[in-house]
Enzyme design. Structure first.
Site, mmCIF file in Angstrom:
data_model
loop_
_atom_site.group_PDB
_atom_site.id
_atom_site.type_symbol
_atom_site.label_atom_id
_atom_site.label_comp_id
_atom_site.label_asym_id
_atom_site.label_seq_id
_atom_site.Cartn_x
_atom_site.Cartn_y
_atom_site.Cartn_z
ATOM 1 N N LYS A 80 -3.810 -4.829 8.079
ATOM 2 C CA LYS A 80 -3.898 -5.282 6.841
ATOM 3 C C LYS A 80 -3.146 -6.902 6.764
ATOM 4 C CE LYS A 80 -1.696 -4.547 2.167
ATOM 5 N NZ LYS A 80 -0.721 -3.893 1.260
ATOM 6 N N SER A 155 -2.301 -2.180 -2.940
ATOM 7 C CA SER A 155 -3.040 -3.274 -2.619
ATOM 8 C C SER A 155 -3.584 -3.119 -1.364
ATOM 9 C CB SER A 155 -1.888 -4.657 -2.475
ATOM 10 O OG SER A 155 -1.137 -4.005 -1.371
ATOM 11 N N SER A 179 1.416 1.237 -2.202
ATOM 12 C CA SER A 179 0.096 0.456 -1.726
ATOM 13 C C SER A 179 -0.423 1.049 -0.403
ATOM 14 C CB SER A 179 0.416 -1.175 -1.476
ATOM 15 O OG SER A 179 0.685 -1.635 -2.712
#
Length: 507
Positions: A80, A155, A179
């Site tokens: 990420k 997210s 997330s």
């Protein structure tokens, strides 16, 4: 689609150990898959093909030389874009960090490199991890591989979509209010939020320091255990890191896969179901609970009355911490710098104002404003201070519940993936997606989401959440693996095998 991209991380590791494939072949297959479907999915913000292949070749050389190897050495992974990566851009999905290349690695990234996992690239995300749909990325949304008109969660939708689209067997995400787990639920993948402090946060660009946690994004519970075992453990560079060893997560997953949960007590959280939950999500949840009973678990209802205040509590504490954390992006040291129009000889404050206005998106600005207001003189005690008191009550609810049961369960998210744009202009509706995941972050306890099946209404994945006491992460893997085995026996194959083909698929 290459058969190699269909391998789980554990299967890929076994194939490498048996000499049936090479890391270069696995990595090239993943890169070919990215090239084939990335135009449709947009899971990545940066792909490092040359670097990944170089790391894969080094892994193959170590194996050929007979060197001691980590179990996942040679298995490719995606990261990420909120984690610092030496030599690779780290933008946090924001224009304000466009082009920034960190001079160091986050601890978890350093552990990946030390263990020999080739890093495929950096995945898309809501800007500074603020969102539940990955529509708030400054570089465009990610699309759900199950239905390209739907969101992949947020997210960390990029990491979840990359794994669901078979672009990577493993990925790292971060979970501040769900997330990792909520994207897992809506993409049919496995996502884990470890115990707070169980995985180092050093090198994670913080949104909310007391809530953020790095964790695995995978296709199976065993893969998550293998990755969690690799990245977990004490880190002296992180002051919140817990100085004690992890439980044996991999052994717990393997034990759970045998399907015997005799003696285990499971609590169904009364407050995390019912109104606001999609009928198909609840149906798949109840079916999963029934399978736990068949595996020998005792199931009881447990009330956590203060959970009804978790959403409001989170959306005061998190913006307060976020507004403080994002103050450092001031255009003075690194990142975007914009000179204001119509001002001769602008002051530093003028440049900061213009740069932050141009560099931050609407959702980030919304949370900065909310957090700054709640922390301002005269309001601190009424808002932030009160929220911290309620946080304590939520933690006490967990403590009381875990005196009665070994694990708690609920649906991971109230609904399946909604359509892109459907909630973009309604922040409250967007925030409600985290209803079931937020309590774990407020209390610091670990949680896992795994696929519970497809909802009847739309044929999209639903998620099943398991929560355990702090430092009892191994319980997640034992129960999760048992449920996964029972569900896959019922389905006849992993859920992702039922996903529609993407453009570029040859399967």
């Amino acid at each position: 689609m290459s058969d190699l991209t269909r391998l789980t991380a554990a299967q890929a590791a076994d194939a490498l150990a048996a000499g049936e494939t090479t890391s270069v072949a696995l990595t090239q297959a993943a890169l070919d898959r990215i090239a084939a479907v990335e135009g449709a999915v947009h899971a990545f913000l940066h792909v490092d093909a040359a670097g990944a292949l170089e790391q894969a070749a080094a892994s193959d050389a170590r194996r050929a030389a007979g060197e001691p190897l980590h179990a996942l050495d040679g298995v490719p992974i995606a990261v990420k874009d909120v984690l610092a990566t030496d030599g690779l851009p780290t933008t946090c999905g924001s224009k304000i960090l466009e082009g920034w290349v960190p001079p160091y690695d986050a601890t978890v990234v350093a552990k990946l490199k030390a263990a020999g996992l080739p890093i495929l690239g950096k995945t898309n995300m809501d800007e500074f991890a603020m969102g539940s749909s990955t529509e708030h990325s400054a570089y465009g949304p990610t699309y759900n591989p199950w239905d390209l008109t739907r969101i992949p969660g947020g997210s960390g939708g990029g990491s979840a979509a990359a794994v669901a689209a078979f672009e990577a067997p493993l990925a790292l995400g971060t979970d501040t209010g769900g997330s990792i787990r909520q994207p897992g639920a809506v993409t049919g993948t496995v996502g884990v939020k470890p115990t707070y402090g169980g995985v180092s946060r050093y090198g994670l660009v913080a949104m909310a320091n007391s809530l953020d946690q790095v964790g695995p994004v995978t296709r199976t519970v065993l893969d998550a255990a293998l990755l969690h075992d690799l990245i977990g453990g004490h880190d002296p560079l992180d002051s919140t890191s817990i100085d004690q060893p992890l439980p044996d997560l991999v052994a717990a997953a393997r034990e759970g896969a045998a399907g015997d949960l005799s003696g285990l007590k499971v609590g169904v959280i009364t407050e995390l179901s019912g109104d606001g939950y999609q009928a198909g999500v609840l149906a798949r949840f109840q079916e999963s609970v029934d399978l736990l009973v068949k595996a020998g678990a005792e199931v009881v209802e447990v009330s956590c009355p203060n959970f009804v205040h978790a959403l409001a509590t989170y959306y005061l504490i998190m913006p307060c911490e976020a507004s403080s954390n994002l103050a450092k992006f001031d255009a003075m040291r690194y990142g975007l710098r914009v000179l204001p129009e119509g001002i001769d000889n602008p002051s530093a404050e003028d440049v900061m104002r213009a740069s932050r206005d141009a560099g931050f998106g609407d959702e980030v600005k919304r949370r900065i404003i909310l957090g700054t207001y709640a922390l301002s003189s005269g309001y601190y005690d009424a808002y932030y201070g009160t929220a911290q008191k309620v946080r304590t009550l939520i933690t006490r609810d967990f403590d009381a519940a875990f005196e009665q049961v070994d694990v708690l369960v609920s649906p991971t998210a109230p609904t399946t993936a909604f359509e892109l744009g459907e909630k973009l202009d309604d922040p409250i509706a967007m925030y409600l997606n985290d209803l079931a995941t937020i309590p774990a972050n407020l209390a610091g306890v670990p949680g896992i989401s795994l696929p519970s099946g497809l909802a009847d209404e739309d044929g999209l994945p639903a998620g099943f959440q398991i929560l355990a006491p702090a430092l009892a992460d191994d319980r997640l893997y034992r129960v999760g693996a048992a449920l996964e085995a029972a569900l896959e026996a019922q389905w006849g194959a992993p859920l992702l095998d039922k996903a529609p083909s993407l453009d570029g698929d040859s399967a």
